[in-house]
Scaffold this motif. Structure first.
Motif, PDB file in Angstrom:
ATOM      1  N   TYR A 188      61.334  29.881  -3.807  1.00 60.13           N
ATOM      2  CA  TYR A 188      60.876  31.049  -4.554  1.00 60.13           C
ATOM      3  C   TYR A 188      59.530  30.832  -5.227  1.00 60.13           C
ATOM      4  O   TYR A 188      58.714  31.726  -5.272  1.00 60.13           O
ATOM      5  N   GLY A 189      59.290  29.672  -5.775  1.00 57.49           N
ATOM      6  CA  GLY A 189      57.987  29.336  -6.330  1.00 57.49           C
ATOM      7  C   GLY A 189      57.471  30.264  -7.416  1.00 57.49           C
ATOM      8  O   GLY A 189      56.276  30.456  -7.540  1.00 57.49           O
ATOM      9  N   LEU A 190      58.360  30.860  -8.181  1.00 54.97           N
ATOM     10  CA  LEU A 190      57.940  31.755  -9.248  1.00 54.97           C
ATOM     11  C   LEU A 190      57.937  31.030 -10.592  1.00 54.97           C
ATOM     12  O   LEU A 190      58.838  30.252 -10.862  1.00 54.97           O
ATOM     13  N   PRO A 191      56.955  31.293 -11.422  1.00 50.48           N
ATOM     14  CA  PRO A 191      56.929  30.683 -12.758  1.00 50.48           C
ATOM     15  C   PRO A 191      57.887  31.428 -13.697  1.00 50.48           C
ATOM     16  O   PRO A 191      57.471  32.098 -14.635  1.00 50.48           O
ATOM     17  N   VAL A 192      59.203  31.314 -13.422  1.00 51.57           N
ATOM     18  CA  VAL A 192      60.189  32.110 -14.152  1.00 51.57           C
ATOM     19  C   VAL A 192      60.189  31.807 -15.648  1.00 51.57           C
ATOM     20  O   VAL A 192      60.291  32.723 -16.466  1.00 51.57           O
ATOM     21  N   LYS A 193      60.054  30.548 -16.031  1.00 54.48           N
ATOM     22  CA  LYS A 193      60.050  30.200 -17.457  1.00 54.48           C
ATOM     23  C   LYS A 193      58.779  30.667 -18.143  1.00 54.48           C
ATOM     24  O   LYS A 193      58.810  31.198 -19.245  1.00 54.48           O
ATOM     25  N   GLU A 194      57.645  30.465 -17.476  1.00 55.11           N
ATOM     26  CA  GLU A 194      56.362  30.824 -18.074  1.00 55.11           C
ATOM     27  C   GLU A 194      56.209  32.329 -18.269  1.00 55.11           C
ATOM     28  O   GLU A 194      55.490  32.786 -19.149  1.00 55.11           O
ATOM     29  N   LEU A 195      56.892  33.123 -17.420  1.00 59.37           N
ATOM     30  CA  LEU A 195      56.743  34.578 -17.487  1.00 59.37           C
ATOM     31  C   LEU A 195      58.010  35.302 -17.937  1.00 59.37           C
ATOM     32  O   LEU A 195      58.003  36.522 -18.046  1.00 59.37           O
ATOM     33  N   GLY A 196      59.075  34.577 -18.152  1.00 62.17           N
ATOM     34  CA  GLY A 196      60.311  35.225 -18.570  1.00 62.17           C
ATOM     35  C   GLY A 196      60.932  36.084 -17.482  1.00 62.17           C
ATOM     36  O   GLY A 196      61.531  37.113 -17.763  1.00 62.17           O
ATOM     37  N   ILE A 197      60.766  35.671 -16.237  1.00 61.60           N
ATOM     38  CA  ILE A 197      61.366  36.398 -15.114  1.00 61.60           C
ATOM     39  C   ILE A 197      62.842  36.024 -15.043  1.00 61.60           C
ATOM     40  O   ILE A 197      63.189  34.847 -14.975  1.00 61.60           O
ATOM     41  N   ALA A 198      63.711  37.029 -15.075  1.00 59.09           N
ATOM     42  CA  ALA A 198      65.152  36.785 -14.986  1.00 59.09           C
ATOM     43  C   ALA A 198      65.513  36.342 -13.571  1.00 59.09           C
ATOM     44  O   ALA A 198      64.987  36.871 -12.596  1.00 59.09           O
ATOM     45  N   VAL A 199      66.395  35.362 -13.463  1.00 58.50           N
ATOM     46  CA  VAL A 199      66.900  34.909 -12.168  1.00 58.50           C
ATOM     47  C   VAL A 199      68.320  35.434 -12.023  1.00 58.50           C
ATOM     48  O   VAL A 199      69.178  35.162 -12.865  1.00 58.50           O
ATOM     49  N   LEU A 200      68.554  36.205 -10.973  1.00 60.00           N
ATOM     50  CA  LEU A 200      69.859  36.793 -10.709  1.00 60.00           C
ATOM     51  C   LEU A 200      70.481  36.106  -9.502  1.00 60.00           C
ATOM     52  O   LEU A 200      69.819  35.911  -8.496  1.00 60.00           O
ATOM     53  N   PRO A 253      59.820  40.681 -19.932  1.00 58.73           N
ATOM     54  CA  PRO A 253      59.124  39.425 -19.659  1.00 58.73           C
ATOM     55  C   PRO A 253      58.359  38.970 -20.891  1.00 58.73           C
ATOM     56  O   PRO A 253      58.086  39.767 -21.795  1.00 58.73           O
ATOM     57  N   HIS A 254      58.064  37.705 -20.936  1.00 62.09           N
ATOM     58  CA  HIS A 254      57.220  37.175 -22.002  1.00 62.09           C
ATOM     59  C   HIS A 254      56.327  36.102 -21.400  1.00 62.09           C
ATOM     60  O   HIS A 254      56.797  35.203 -20.722  1.00 62.09           O
ATOM     61  N   VAL A 255      55.049  36.260 -21.605  1.00 65.21           N
ATOM     62  CA  VAL A 255      54.085  35.305 -21.069  1.00 65.21           C
ATOM     63  C   VAL A 255      53.933  34.183 -22.075  1.00 65.21           C
ATOM     64  O   VAL A 255      53.664  34.414 -23.249  1.00 65.21           O
ATOM     65  N   SER A 256      54.124  32.947 -21.608  1.00 66.10           N
ATOM     66  CA  SER A 256      54.003  31.809 -22.516  1.00 66.10           C
ATOM     67  C   SER A 256      52.563  31.698 -23.011  1.00 66.10           C
ATOM     68  O   SER A 256      51.623  32.063 -22.311  1.00 66.10           O
ATOM     69  N   PRO A 257      52.376  31.193 -24.245  1.00 61.84           N
ATOM     70  CA  PRO A 257      51.020  31.079 -24.792  1.00 61.84           C
ATOM     71  C   PRO A 257      50.090  30.245 -23.907  1.00 61.84           C
ATOM     72  O   PRO A 257      48.909  30.562 -23.775  1.00 61.84           O
ATOM     73  N   GLY A 258      50.626  29.205 -23.269  1.00 64.00           N
ATOM     74  CA  GLY A 258      49.795  28.367 -22.404  1.00 64.00           C
ATOM     75  C   GLY A 258      49.274  29.126 -21.199  1.00 64.00           C
ATOM     76  O   GLY A 258      48.102  29.030 -20.836  1.00 64.00           O
ATOM     77  N   LEU A 259      50.137  29.896 -20.564  1.00 65.12           N
ATOM     78  CA  LEU A 259      49.732  30.683 -19.401  1.00 65.12           C
ATOM     79  C   LEU A 259      48.779  31.794 -19.816  1.00 65.12           C
ATOM     80  O   LEU A 259      47.795  32.065 -19.131  1.00 65.12           O
ATOM     81  N   GLU A 260      49.034  32.390 -20.944  1.00 68.94           N
ATOM     82  CA  GLU A 260      48.156  33.443 -21.453  1.00 68.94           C
ATOM     83  C   GLU A 260      46.755  32.882 -21.707  1.00 68.94           C
ATOM     84  O   GLU A 260      45.752  33.485 -21.342  1.00 68.94           O
ATOM     85  N   ALA A 261      46.680  31.713 -22.316  1.00 69.71           N
ATOM     86  CA  ALA A 261      45.385  31.085 -22.602  1.00 69.71           C
ATOM     87  C   ALA A 261      44.646  30.740 -21.310  1.00 69.71           C
ATOM     88  O   ALA A 261      43.425  30.890 -21.228  1.00 69.71           O
ATOM     89  N   LEU A 262      45.391  30.303 -20.300  1.00 67.87           N
ATOM     90  CA  LEU A 262      44.790  29.940 -19.016  1.00 67.87           C
ATOM     91  C   LEU A 262      44.118  31.148 -18.368  1.00 67.87           C
ATOM     92  O   LEU A 262      43.051  31.042 -17.783  1.00 67.87           O
ATOM     93  N   HIS A 263      44.747  32.315 -18.485  1.00 63.22           N
ATOM     94  CA  HIS A 263      44.237  33.510 -17.817  1.00 63.22           C
ATOM     95  C   HIS A 263      43.330  34.369 -18.696  1.00 63.22           C
ATOM     96  O   HIS A 263      42.727  35.317 -18.206  1.00 63.22           O
ATOM     97  N   GLU A 264      43.213  34.007 -19.971  1.00 57.78           N
ATOM     98  CA  GLU A 264      42.368  34.787 -20.866  1.00 57.78           C
ATOM     99  C   GLU A 264      40.927  34.773 -20.354  1.00 57.78           C
ATOM    100  O   GLU A 264      40.361  33.725 -20.060  1.00 57.78           O
ATOM    101  N   ALA A 265      40.367  35.936 -20.208  1.00 60.03           N
ATOM    102  CA  ALA A 265      38.979  36.111 -19.748  1.00 60.03           C
ATOM    103  C   ALA A 265      38.729  35.533 -18.356  1.00 60.03           C
ATOM    104  O   ALA A 265      37.601  35.223 -17.999  1.00 60.03           O
ATOM    105  N   ALA A 266      39.779  35.406 -17.529  1.00 60.49           N
ATOM    106  CA  ALA A 266      39.639  34.830 -16.184  1.00 60.49           C
ATOM    107  C   ALA A 266      38.693  35.649 -15.316  1.00 60.49           C
ATOM    108  O   ALA A 266      37.865  35.086 -14.584  1.00 60.49           O
TER     109      ALA A 266
END
Length: 127
Positions: free
Chosen positions: A71-83, A99-112
């Motif tokens: 699946y390769g999804l960042p489920v923890k970093e984005l709060g994606i539910a796994v069913l 969903p909730h974007v983790s602060p680390g991932l948010e910082a990585l993509h800020e102003a990308a």
């Protein structure tokens, strides 16, 4: 929404057969989908990541016993539910988790977009 490589006629027949349950095919352009989507369930898709980052409740249906590395999804970093089951899916539809974007991932993509555009304009990155 069918995958671009899927047989769209088969999906049209499926949607028609289940129209009484509110199933319909989405033909909206992918760049605009997050504006009209209330919740999304998929297997593994870049679209799920985009929906989660846009604040749309997202779930990945990962059948019990399947290889999770597929699946390769960042489920923890984005709060994606796994069913894992029909029951999980039914419960999630009743109360979809936001969903909730983790602060680390948010910082990585800020102003990308601005950073990448600057690199392209400077000739340091070929588009």
């Amino acid at each position: 929404r069918p995958h671009p490589d899927d047989d769209s006629e088969a999906w049209r027949r499926f949607a028609y057969d289940y129209r009484h349950k509110g199933v319909r095919l989405d033909d909206e352009p992918s760049w605009a989908c997050h504006l009209s989507t209330r919740m999304a369930v998929g297997l593994s898709s870049m679209m799920l990541i985009e929906f989660a980052m846009a604040g749309v409740p997202v779930a990945s249906f990962q059948v019990q016993g399947s290889d999770e590395s597929y699946y390769g999804l960042p489920v923890k970093e984005l709060g994606i539910a796994v069913l894992r089951s029909k029951h999980d899916l039914e419960q999630w539809f009743k109360e979809p988790s936001m969903p909730h974007v983790s602060p680390g991932l948010e910082a990585l993509h800020e102003a990308a977009i601005e950073r990448i555009t600057g690199l392209i304009l400077a000739g340091e990155l070929v588009a």
